[in-house]
Design a protein around this motif. Structure first.
Motif, PDB file in Angstrom:
ATOM      1  N   GLN A   1       1.278  -4.027 -15.408  1.00 47.66           N
ATOM      2  CA  GLN A   1       1.945  -3.849 -13.940  1.00 47.66           C
ATOM      3  C   GLN A   1       3.398  -4.281 -14.011  1.00 47.66           C
ATOM      4  OE1 GLN A   1       1.101  -1.762 -11.477  1.00 47.66           O
ATOM      5  NE2 GLN A   1      -0.053  -0.747 -12.940  1.00 47.66           N
TER       6      GLN A   1
ATOM      7  N   ASP B   1      -0.990 -12.036  -2.453  1.00 48.08           N
ATOM      8  CA  ASP B   1      -1.528 -11.012  -1.900  1.00 48.08           C
ATOM      9  C   ASP B   1      -0.683 -10.638  -0.622  1.00 48.08           C
ATOM     10  OD1 ASP B   1      -3.518 -10.602  -3.792  1.00 48.08           O
ATOM     11  OD2 ASP B   1      -4.921 -11.695  -2.564  1.00 48.08           O
TER      12      ASP B   1
ATOM     13  N   PRO C   1      10.406   4.413  -1.869  1.00 46.63           N
ATOM     14  CA  PRO C   1       9.692   4.216  -3.224  1.00 46.63           C
ATOM     15  C   PRO C   1      10.775   3.623  -4.193  1.00 46.63           C
ATOM     16  CG  PRO C   1       9.202   6.304  -2.104  1.00 46.63           C
ATOM     17  CD  PRO C   1      10.361   5.596  -1.592  1.00 46.63           C
TER      18      PRO C   1
ATOM     19  N   GLU D   1       4.689  -3.587  -0.925  1.00 40.72           N
ATOM     20  CA  GLU D   1       4.112  -2.148  -0.674  1.00 40.72           C
ATOM     21  C   GLU D   1       4.383  -1.266   0.516  1.00 40.72           C
ATOM     22  OE1 GLU D   1       2.851  -0.427  -3.136  1.00 40.72           O
ATOM     23  OE2 GLU D   1       2.309  -2.019  -4.651  1.00 40.72           O
ATOM     24  N   GLU D   2       4.605  -2.058   1.536  1.00 45.12           N
ATOM     25  CA  GLU D   2       5.164  -1.531   2.911  1.00 45.12           C
ATOM     26  C   GLU D   2       6.457  -1.030   2.898  1.00 45.12           C
ATOM     27  OE1 GLU D   2       4.003  -0.911   5.975  1.00 45.12           O
ATOM     28  OE2 GLU D   2       1.862  -1.330   5.356  1.00 45.12           O
TER      29      GLU D   2
ATOM     30  N   ARG E   1       7.983  -0.197  -0.139  1.00 42.54           N
ATOM     31  CA  ARG E   1       8.049   0.943  -0.926  1.00 42.54           C
ATOM     32  C   ARG E   1       7.310   2.277  -0.281  1.00 42.54           C
ATOM     33  NH1 ARG E   1       4.553   0.592  -5.830  1.00 42.54           N
ATOM     34  NH2 ARG E   1       5.039   2.644  -6.122  1.00 42.54           N
ATOM     35  N   GLN E   2       6.630   2.152   0.712  1.00 41.29           N
ATOM     36  CA  GLN E   2       6.325   3.283   1.602  1.00 41.29           C
ATOM     37  C   GLN E   2       7.607   3.761   2.163  1.00 41.29           C
ATOM     38  OE1 GLN E   2       3.218   4.904   1.836  1.00 41.29           O
ATOM     39  NE2 GLN E   2       2.754   3.418   0.097  1.00 41.29           N
TER      40      GLN E   2
ATOM     41  N   ARG F   1       2.721  -9.101  -1.843  1.00 36.96           N
ATOM     42  CA  ARG F   1       2.315  -7.837  -2.496  1.00 36.96           C
ATOM     43  C   ARG F   1       2.265  -6.792  -1.323  1.00 36.96           C
ATOM     44  NH1 ARG F   1      -1.860  -8.564  -5.216  1.00 36.96           N
ATOM     45  NH2 ARG F   1      -0.915  -9.250  -6.992  1.00 36.96           N
ATOM     46  N   ALA F   2       1.434  -7.087  -0.198  1.00 43.28           N
ATOM     47  CA  ALA F   2       1.363  -6.103   0.895  1.00 43.28           C
ATOM     48  C   ALA F   2       2.622  -5.818   1.602  1.00 43.28           C
ATOM     49  CB  ALA F   2       0.328  -6.817   2.053  1.00 43.28           C
TER      50      ALA F   2
ATOM     51  N   HIS G   1       3.128  -9.561  -9.982  1.00 42.92           N
ATOM     52  CA  HIS G   1       2.160  -9.012 -11.058  1.00 42.92           C
ATOM     53  C   HIS G   1       2.207 -10.111 -12.162  1.00 42.92           C
ATOM     54  CE1 HIS G   1       0.140  -5.459  -9.245  1.00 42.92           C
ATOM     55  NE2 HIS G   1       1.232  -5.330  -8.847  1.00 42.92           N
TER      56      HIS G   1
ATOM     57  N   LEU H   1       7.807  -6.903  -7.015  1.00 42.67           N
ATOM     58  CA  LEU H   1       6.382  -6.606  -7.311  1.00 42.67           C
ATOM     59  C   LEU H   1       6.340  -6.821  -8.721  1.00 42.67           C
ATOM     60  CD1 LEU H   1       5.961  -3.111  -5.349  1.00 42.67           C
ATOM     61  CD2 LEU H   1       4.533  -5.195  -5.117  1.00 42.67           C
TER      62      LEU H   1
ATOM     63  N   PHE I   1       6.746  -2.086 -13.049  1.00 47.27           N
ATOM     64  CA  PHE I   1       7.561  -2.131 -11.659  1.00 47.27           C
ATOM     65  C   PHE I   1       9.062  -2.650 -12.267  1.00 47.27           C
ATOM     66  CE2 PHE I   1       3.761  -2.580  -9.320  1.00 47.27           C
ATOM     67  CZ  PHE I   1       3.924  -1.582  -8.371  1.00 47.27           C
TER      68      PHE I   1
END
Length: 149
Positions: A107, A72, A86, A79-80, A82-83, A75-76, A99, A95, A111
């Motif tokens: 998923q 987790d 992307p 995702e940051e 990807r912000q 993943r966080a 998954h 990612l 990815f």
């Protein structure tokens, strides 16, 4: 091959300029290579406090978290990343790995396919895609991904 010396040099650099994100980043790499993951995590976090958009630091931190089965948290971080971008292939690849480790195959494939579309020649992406497809029982597409790798 001189990790102790590298570590000491980067520690001196951090002491001289604690706001040098590259000194923290390189110290983290030296620590990872010595298997000192918790210390490396702290240095990557220091890097990101100084420069939150440092994508390679986020990705490297995620790799350690994956290794430590903190999916987790990994993943966080991804995702940051990807912000910020992307289309950052390494974040998409990782990612996919996260998954896949969670057996969320749809998923994972999404990815990994996106990462491969962005960089078809990236060995690690094709290899991870092959592994995910193999775990799903999709042998023809697994073989194709391994051949691409």
């Amino acid at each position: 091959q001189r990790l102790d010396e590298a570590e000491q040099a980067y520690r001196r650099a951090v002491a001289i300029n604690p706001d040098d994100e590259d000194a923290h980043f390189n110290l983290a790499i030296a620590l990872v290579r010595q298997g000192r993951f918790e210390e490396a995590i702290a240095e990557y976090e220091a890097t990101l406090e100084i420069f939150p958009d440092y994508l390679e630091a986020r990705n490297n931190l995620a790799n350690i978290l994956i290794k430590l089965d903190r999916l987790d948290a990994a993943r966080a971080q991804l995702e940051e990343a990807r912000q910020v971008n992307p289309e950052y292939v390494q974040a998409l690849n990782n990612l996919g790995r996260v998954h896949a480790l969670g057996r969320d195959w749809d998923q994972a494939i999404a990815f990994l396919e996106r990462a491969r579309a962005l960089d078809p020649g990236e060995f690690e992406v094709s290899f991870n895609l092959g592994n995910a497809r193999l775990q799903m029982g999709d042998l023809p597409n697994a073989v194709a991904a391994f051949e691409a790798a």
